[in-house]
Design an enzyme around this catalytic site. Structure first.
Site, mmCIF file in Angstrom:
data_model
loop_
_atom_site.group_PDB
_atom_site.id
_atom_site.type_symbol
_atom_site.label_atom_id
_atom_site.label_comp_id
_atom_site.label_asym_id
_atom_site.label_seq_id
_atom_site.Cartn_x
_atom_site.Cartn_y
_atom_site.Cartn_z
ATOM 1 N N TYR A 111 -3.692 -0.539 10.163
ATOM 2 C CA TYR A 111 -4.016 -1.891 9.779
ATOM 3 C C TYR A 111 -4.665 -2.734 10.630
ATOM 4 O O TYR A 111 -4.884 -4.133 10.603
ATOM 5 C CB TYR A 111 -2.762 -2.360 9.394
ATOM 6 C CG TYR A 111 -2.764 -3.595 8.129
ATOM 7 C CD1 TYR A 111 -2.570 -3.091 6.831
ATOM 8 C CD2 TYR A 111 -3.015 -4.888 8.105
ATOM 9 C CE1 TYR A 111 -2.734 -3.551 5.588
ATOM 10 C CE2 TYR A 111 -3.075 -5.560 7.180
ATOM 11 C CZ TYR A 111 -2.797 -5.130 5.995
ATOM 12 O OH TYR A 111 -2.923 -5.640 4.755
ATOM 13 N N TYR A 139 -5.223 -13.617 2.714
ATOM 14 C CA TYR A 139 -5.822 -12.798 3.483
ATOM 15 C C TYR A 139 -7.411 -13.481 3.387
ATOM 16 O O TYR A 139 -8.100 -12.782 2.803
ATOM 17 C CB TYR A 139 -5.703 -11.324 2.979
ATOM 18 C CG TYR A 139 -4.248 -10.856 3.216
ATOM 19 C CD1 TYR A 139 -4.122 -10.019 4.213
ATOM 20 C CD2 TYR A 139 -3.245 -11.142 2.412
ATOM 21 C CE1 TYR A 139 -2.710 -9.405 4.094
ATOM 22 C CE2 TYR A 139 -1.870 -10.789 2.432
ATOM 23 C CZ TYR A 139 -1.809 -9.786 3.490
ATOM 24 O OH TYR A 139 -0.294 -9.262 3.724
ATOM 25 N N ASN A 165 8.352 -9.711 -4.909
ATOM 26 C CA ASN A 165 7.072 -9.706 -3.693
ATOM 27 C C ASN A 165 5.911 -10.191 -4.703
ATOM 28 O O ASN A 165 5.284 -9.352 -5.301
ATOM 29 C CB ASN A 165 6.918 -8.356 -3.332
ATOM 30 C CG ASN A 165 5.909 -8.423 -2.054
ATOM 31 O OD1 ASN A 165 5.973 -8.988 -1.014
ATOM 32 N ND2 ASN A 165 4.697 -7.874 -2.278
ATOM 33 N N GLU A 166 5.210 -11.303 -4.223
ATOM 34 C CA GLU A 166 4.065 -11.397 -4.611
ATOM 35 C C GLU A 166 4.107 -11.413 -6.549
ATOM 36 O O GLU A 166 3.123 -11.169 -6.924
ATOM 37 C CB GLU A 166 2.850 -10.711 -4.340
ATOM 38 C CG GLU A 166 2.390 -10.948 -2.843
ATOM 39 C CD GLU A 166 1.256 -10.441 -2.185
ATOM 40 O OE1 GLU A 166 0.787 -10.919 -1.116
ATOM 41 O OE2 GLU A 166 0.977 -9.212 -2.802
ATOM 42 N N GLU A 208 3.149 -13.908 4.381
ATOM 43 C CA GLU A 208 2.207 -13.120 4.683
ATOM 44 C C GLU A 208 0.872 -13.697 5.026
ATOM 45 O O GLU A 208 0.280 -14.289 4.151
ATOM 46 C CB GLU A 208 1.788 -12.036 3.779
ATOM 47 C CG GLU A 208 3.023 -11.272 3.283
ATOM 48 C CD GLU A 208 2.576 -10.081 2.493
ATOM 49 O OE1 GLU A 208 1.544 -9.703 2.279
ATOM 50 O OE2 GLU A 208 3.546 -9.701 1.613
ATOM 51 N N GLU A 231 0.960 -1.197 0.041
ATOM 52 C CA GLU A 231 -0.099 -0.111 0.220
ATOM 53 C C GLU A 231 0.800 1.239 0.036
ATOM 54 O O GLU A 231 0.296 2.325 0.400
ATOM 55 C CB GLU A 231 -0.991 -0.083 1.208
ATOM 56 C CG GLU A 231 -2.072 -1.087 1.194
ATOM 57 C CD GLU A 231 -1.681 -2.290 1.208
ATOM 58 O OE1 GLU A 231 -1.714 -3.217 0.381
ATOM 59 O OE2 GLU A 231 -0.943 -2.690 2.393
#
Length: 1015
Positions: free
Chosen positions: A373, A265, A195-196, A308, A137
């Site tokens: 968060y 998530y 990342n990802e 994560e 973000e």
């Protein structure tokens, strides 16, 4: 060999979905290393360090979101206190590279070596995640904004232009990390590449058709890491279960890392849950996801690793005030983190554990200033129920050594006497220790269900509780029931109460069990024959029943702490949940793999940061926020206790603990926010304003490398001219008459713009939470047009660059077209454009605060927000003498308000302070405001869009023992003007070893005359 492992996997899967058997033969899984060192190894079960298995329970924090290095200790000590064995962090390329010729890892909070040193001191492993792309973000996902022009290609590939750009940063980051690796006796455990980046395959990953560009990119990153000294395992994180990238068990197509992982998530990464339906499906609270089958299919010989896992969610523009903590509450932590254990996960890192603040222009357009968060550690650094709930599990995973090597034996309702409850059985194939993870059969249902559990133990099959009572799942809850759990040289045969932790003093274990307040429990200790109650605080119904080889104990625990003693030397501490929340197990070692003899047990304080023993003295460091009774279980040799360096009067209890009383901290009262002065901050709207100075650049590019060219020329993309943050000002000149102008401007979600012609206000786009581009046709009143030269001023902000593939979306004016009522001839055209942004552009005029801190407003360019600027000639606002200020003005313009307020916070305290911005009831809301504290932009307040009103500002940004310069830039987007209320408040006061008074010396440089040239 891969097909053999997949066959074994199939056999295991059959076991997984069948009724459990007591014993399982041990499968021989390969033990991996990276060929450079055997210090870190891994297999199907878990990571190993120097031959010892360890459960990796980690959490993420971002040093660049809390730019006060002294506070990194606070965050990391709180992480350690939970029982976590590791922490993770993204580095930010953008934070360290203000321009394409600079990489700064030394100035101010950009020196990250204290983080590595703290990891060693505190005893935690590190998961280092350098990017170069991180998402997070952050504006452009952490890419430096000078990369956004298009001249470096489409990014995240093997384009030589992009490679040349990231190499200096990535090499520096690798070289720094290389000095602090586990392979050299330090604490960096793994090093994540990109990342990802789930781009290894073209089309369906099952077809294994490699994306050669992505493979080449990953190989470049891996080679750079190795060339610059990285010897620990390289890792990756798949963004979801569909991409199946970079794991060697899946394929050897190229670009693979040592250990691949999966991010998840399940409740959505944002408070706007509609954004997650494409990944998670329809949002249903407490709906879980099956990870076991994924890991067994994709990486059966590797640990089940989640770099994560959801620790909270960010709050988008227009999201609920304070975020959505109810979506990822303490109940969420209880259920979902235990769910992962039931899925055989042995390495997971919570994103986020501490979020921090999007100060300056750090954020991507998806979120506002707060990056709280809803994490276990709040933005203001406080800890509460979610932190404590996470700690209950983390301390257990730290002490449950057998959990690091288990096979999944079975799952289902056949384990319970209530079909509304199911259990997952995990079993250690070497020790036969069992872990039964229980849930509602439908996890989305939160009712109260009671049941008994069928377990297999070393004394045979049992149904527990044996004697009386039932196990309860009350609400969205899970419980882990252990069998044959090792307690030093003793064995906990089973327990329907959850294990919090245990310690061994003088070869005698102290076992700590907990149940929710008012619930009952039953446990059995092998080799014990009798027991007695030594302290029954809140405990009732205690019964001891001797069986052939073990002693069964039943109890019911209300509020409090109870102590039992068994004849075989085992001491048992019983807690209800409230007491467990205030129970700590600080380590006496800097080894992250804490052993049962290397800890003490402490009950009572708000926080225990550390413990050490020297001869007969136990030194505790921590925080107390109220008068507190301190109770300590420690070796018999301990006779004295110090708390934050001061000896406390102690008493001995009959059952072997020590007690002391901690005093409450003093109250802190903040001075009134008064004596404001103000000045106009938009002289650029006036025709007489001179824009020939060094603050301004001629915007005259007729071509662009950006893949999205503008509709009109010259190119009016701010990044093309070195101005990358927030508010920019464009002055467009034209001659003769025009009836109006069509403007199409892009600035990201929640951005806005306003326009003036020859000093007269025309109109604004106020902005909405979801609009990233806005066009308007503005009419020019004939009364304000000049027959010769006219100046159109456009003030626009942006809310950051988009993430992932949208990073190159331009910021600025996509189209600027003059209009004319005269159809007989072409409309006039702009003769030229001038642009102003951050003072000095990419030159990094303020290297301490950095290029993300300032926008292009006149007040910022002139340094009005900085300490030491002389505002004595400004207008006095004569605010009321109260702890708040109501500031207002009329007209569409920008006004800057300034006040200097002293603080004198005593040493020995940790004090957290927030500013509160609000709009009085009758005041207009069509404005944007920025909060500055000692030169740092620490809040963006858009009352017509967002709901954030509370802005925590940490010590070190605030000077707790000196004067503080408070500034507000208020941009009124309508002729009604603006009205804003300014308050501040104390979030908490703690008597603490973290004495924050005096923090931040060197982080608050003052005003210099150099600013005058940027008028």
């Amino acid at each position: 060999m891969a097909h053999i492992y997949r066959l074994l996997l199939l056999l295991l899967s059959n076991l997984w979905f069948s009724t459990a058997a007591q014993n399982q033969s041990e499968t021989e899984w390969p033990l991996h290393d990276n060929g450079l060192s055997k210090v870190v190894q891994w297999d199907h079960y878990s990571f190993q360090v120097n031959g010892q298995r360890i459960f990796i329970f980690s959490g993420e924090f971002h040093y660049w979101r809390i730019p006060v290095p002294e506070l990194w200790r606070d965050i990391l000590e709180k992480v350690k206190a939970t029982g976590f064995t590791a922490f993770a962090f993204y580095s930010s390329w953008a934070y360290h590279a203000p321009n394409n010729s600079t990489v700064d890892f030394s100035t101010g909070a950009r020196d990250i070596t204290p983080i590595f040193e703290l990891a060693k001191e505190l005893g935690m492993y590190m998961i280092v995640r350098p990017g170069p792309y991180v998402n997070a973000e952050a504006s452009a996902g952490g890419f430096p904004l000078w990369l956004m022009t298009g001249e470096y290609g489409s990014l995240r590939n093997d384009d030589p232009r992009y490679t040349a750009a990231w190499t200096p940063y990535f090499a520096n980051m690798s070289q720094i990390t290389s000095k602090y690796q586990v392979t050299d006796g330090h604490n960096t455990l793994v090093y994540q590449i990109e990342n990802e980046y789930g781009q290894q395959w073209i089309g369906d990953p099952k077809n294994r058709n490699p994306n050669k560009t992505a493979v080449a990119y990953m190989e470049l990153l891996e080679a750079s890491a190795r060339e610059n000294g990285i010897t620990v395992p390289l890792t990756s994180n798949d963004p979801n279960m569909n991409s199946k990238s970079w794991g060697s068990d899946w394929s050897n197509a190229g670009g693979n890392v040592d250990v691949a992982g999966l991010d998840s998530y399940p409740s959505c990464w944002t408070c706007d849950v509609s954004q997650c339906t494409s990944t998670n499906g329809e949002y249903v609270p407490y709906k879980v996801i099956d990870y076991y089958d994924y890991f067994q299919e994709v990486q059966p010989t590797l640990p089940s690793f989640m770099p994560e896992f959801q620790g909270g969610s960010y709050n988008p523009w227009a999201g609920p005030e304070g975020g959505c903590p109810q979506d990822t509450s303490a109940e969420f932590a209880n259920l979902f983190y235990r769910w992962n254990i039931g899925q055989r996960v042995t390495a997971m890192s919570l994103y986020m554990l501490y979020g921090g603040t999007n100060w300056g222009a750090i954020a991507a357009p998806v979120t506002a200033t707060s990056y709280d968060y809803s994490a276990p550690i709040s933005e203001d650094r406080s800890i509460g129920a979610k932190y404590s709930e996470t700690k209950l599990l983390a301390l257990f995973t730290r002490t449950a050594k057998d959990l690091t090597m288990t096979e999944a034996i079975g799952n289902g309702t056949q384990y319970t006497t209530n079909t509304a409850v199911r259990a997952f059985e995990l079993r250690n194939p070497q020790t036969n220790a069992g872990f039964y993870v229980t849930f509602h059969t439908d996890t989305t249902v939160g009712g109260n269900q009671a049941f008994k559990l069928h377990v297999n133990t070393s004394v045979g099959a049992l149904t527990v509780p044996k004697n009386e009572g039932l196990i309860q799942l009350n609400g969205h809850q899970s419980k882990i029931i252990v069998t044959d759990f090792t307690l030093g040289k003793r064995t906990l045969l089973y327990s329907t109460a959850e294990v919090l932790t245990y310690a061994v003093f003088e070869n005698r274990p102290t076992l700590v069990l907990w149940v929710p307040t008012g619930e009952s429990g039953e446990f059995a200790i092998k080799g014990a024959k009798s027991g007695k109650v030594e302290n029954g605080d809140g405990c009732s119904g205690i019964k001891f029943k001797r069986e052939k080889d073990y002693l069964v104990v039943n109890f019911s625990q209300a509020k409090g702490l109870s102590v039992l003693r068994l004849d075989n030397g085992v001491r048992v501490v019983l807690l209800d949940k409230a007491a467990a929340y205030r129970f700590w197990a600080p380590a006496l070692t800097d080894d992250p793999n804490v052993q049962e003899t290397e800890t003490v047990l402490v009950h009572g304080p708000y926080l225990v940061r550390s413990a050490s023993i020297s001869k007969t003295t136990l030194a505790l460091r921590g925080d107390s926020v109220e008068k507190t009774t301190l109770e300590i279980f420690a070796p018999h040799s301990v006779r004295k206790i110090t708390w934050n360096g001061k000896e406390v009067q102690t008493s001995h209890t009959p059952y072997g603990s020590l007690k002391a009383t901690l005093a409450a901290p003093p109250d802190i009262k903040l001075p009134a926010l008064t004596s404001w002065r103000s000045n106009d901050s938009l002289p650029e709207r006036l025709p007489s304003y001179d824009d020939s100075g060094p603050a301004w650049i001629e915007a005259n590019h007729m071509t662009t490398s950006n893949p999205s060219p503008p509709a009109t020329f010259p190119v009016l993309y701010a990044d093309e001219y070195g101005f990358h943050n927030g508010v920019r000002l464009w002055r467009g000149y034209f001659n003769g008459s025009a009836s109006g102008v069509f403007l199409n401007i892009q600035g990201g979600s929640a951005f806005g713009w306003s326009a003036w012609l020859n000093g007269h206000f025309l109109d604004s786009h106020l902005g909405t939470a979801t609009t990233s581009q806005a066009n308007k046709t503005l009419t020019f009143p004939s009364s304000i047009l000049n027959p010769t030269e006219n100046v159109l001023l456009i003030v626009h902000d942006d809310t950051g660059h988009d993430q992932t593939t949208g990073a190159l979306n331009p910021r600025g004016i996509l189209e600027a077209r003059l209009l004319s009522n005269d159809t007989s001839s072409p409309p006039p055209e702009f003769t030229h454009w001038r642009l102003a942004g951050t003072a000095g552009g990419e030159s990094n005029l303020d290297p301490i605060r950095g290029v993300f801190n300032e926008d292009g407003l006149f007040a910022e360019r002139m340094g009005w927000h900085l300490p030491g600027f002389d505002d004595s000639a400004w207008t006095s606002e004569n605010s009321a003498t109260s702890a708040s200020s109501a500031l207002s003005f009329t007209g569409a313009t920008v006004r800057f308000f300034r006040s200097v307020v002293p603080l004198n916070i005593p040493a020995g305290l940790d004090v957290s302070i927030s500013f509160v911005l609000s709009t009085p009831t009758a005041a207009p809301k069509g404005y944007r405001a920025q909060l500055f504290v000692n030169g740092y932009q620490y809040g963006r307040y858009n009352p017509h869009i967002g709901n954030q009103v509370v802005f925590p500002v940490p010590p070190g940004i605030l000077d707790y023992q000196g004067d503080n310069t408070i500034g507000l830039a208020v941009w009124a987007q309508t002729e009604e003007g603006a009205g804003i209320q300014v308050d501040w408040k104390v979030n908490y006061v703690a008597d603490s070893s973290l004495s924050v008074a005096g923090f931040g010396k060197g982080l608050r440089p003052g005003w210099t005359e150099e600013r005058l040239k940027f008028a």
